[in-house]
Motif scaffolding. Structure first.
Motif, PDB file in Angstrom:
ATOM      1  N   ILE A 196      16.052  87.178  14.267  1.00 34.70           N
ATOM      2  CA  ILE A 196      16.272  88.824  14.540  1.00 34.70           C
ATOM      3  C   ILE A 196      15.212  89.255  13.678  1.00 34.70           C
ATOM      4  O   ILE A 196      15.671  89.645  12.455  1.00 34.70           O
ATOM      5  N   VAL A 225      19.052  88.636  22.151  1.00 28.83           N
ATOM      6  CA  VAL A 225      20.315  87.725  21.850  1.00 28.83           C
ATOM      7  C   VAL A 225      20.995  87.196  23.267  1.00 28.83           C
ATOM      8  O   VAL A 225      20.766  88.159  24.066  1.00 28.83           O
ATOM      9  N   MET A 254      20.558  82.922  19.483  1.00 27.95           N
ATOM     10  CA  MET A 254      19.328  83.452  19.552  1.00 27.95           C
ATOM     11  C   MET A 254      18.402  82.447  20.431  1.00 27.95           C
ATOM     12  O   MET A 254      18.642  81.299  20.587  1.00 27.95           O
TER      13      MET A 254
END
Ligand code: FES
Length: 106
Positions: A36, A51, A101
């Motif tokens: 991220i 996500v 992710m």
């Protein structure tokens, strides 16, 4: 303090605890969770905070807003449960949230 678990594409889990009101993106970047980046600082303008929301949590997290939906069109690996983490504010109602992710982010 809501607790969130981020699962990297390689399966590595990262569990973090953050104050209520923190965005899901900040929860990751403040704890150096890989995958991220949050390049735009949460302005819904980069999609580096993409996500996948665990199916069990989709109803509680809610759907995308229109800006987010547009930005996600540029993201690779888009799924029905895709969200931008900067657009999700964590509350105690989301304590235990599980997200993963996509492949391109690691
Ligand atoms: Fe850039 Fe979320 S941090 S879109």
């Amino acid at each position: 303090m809501p607790n969130v678990t981020f699962i990297e594409f390689n399966g590595t889990p990262h569990e973090v605890e953050v104050p209520e009101g923190t965005t899901l993106m900040r929860a990751a970047t403040d704890h150096n969770v890989p995958g991220i980046d949050g390049d735009c600082g949460g302005q819904c303008a980069c999609a580096t905070c993409h996500v996948f929301i665990d199916p069990a949590w989709i109803d509680r997290v809610g759907g995308r807003n229109s800006n987010e939906d547009e930005m996600l069109n540029f993201a690779s690996g888009l799924r029905d449960n895709s969200r931008l983490a900067c657009q999700i504010t964590l509350t105690n109602a989301l304590d235990g949230l599980l997200v993963a992710m996509p492949e391109g982010q690691h």
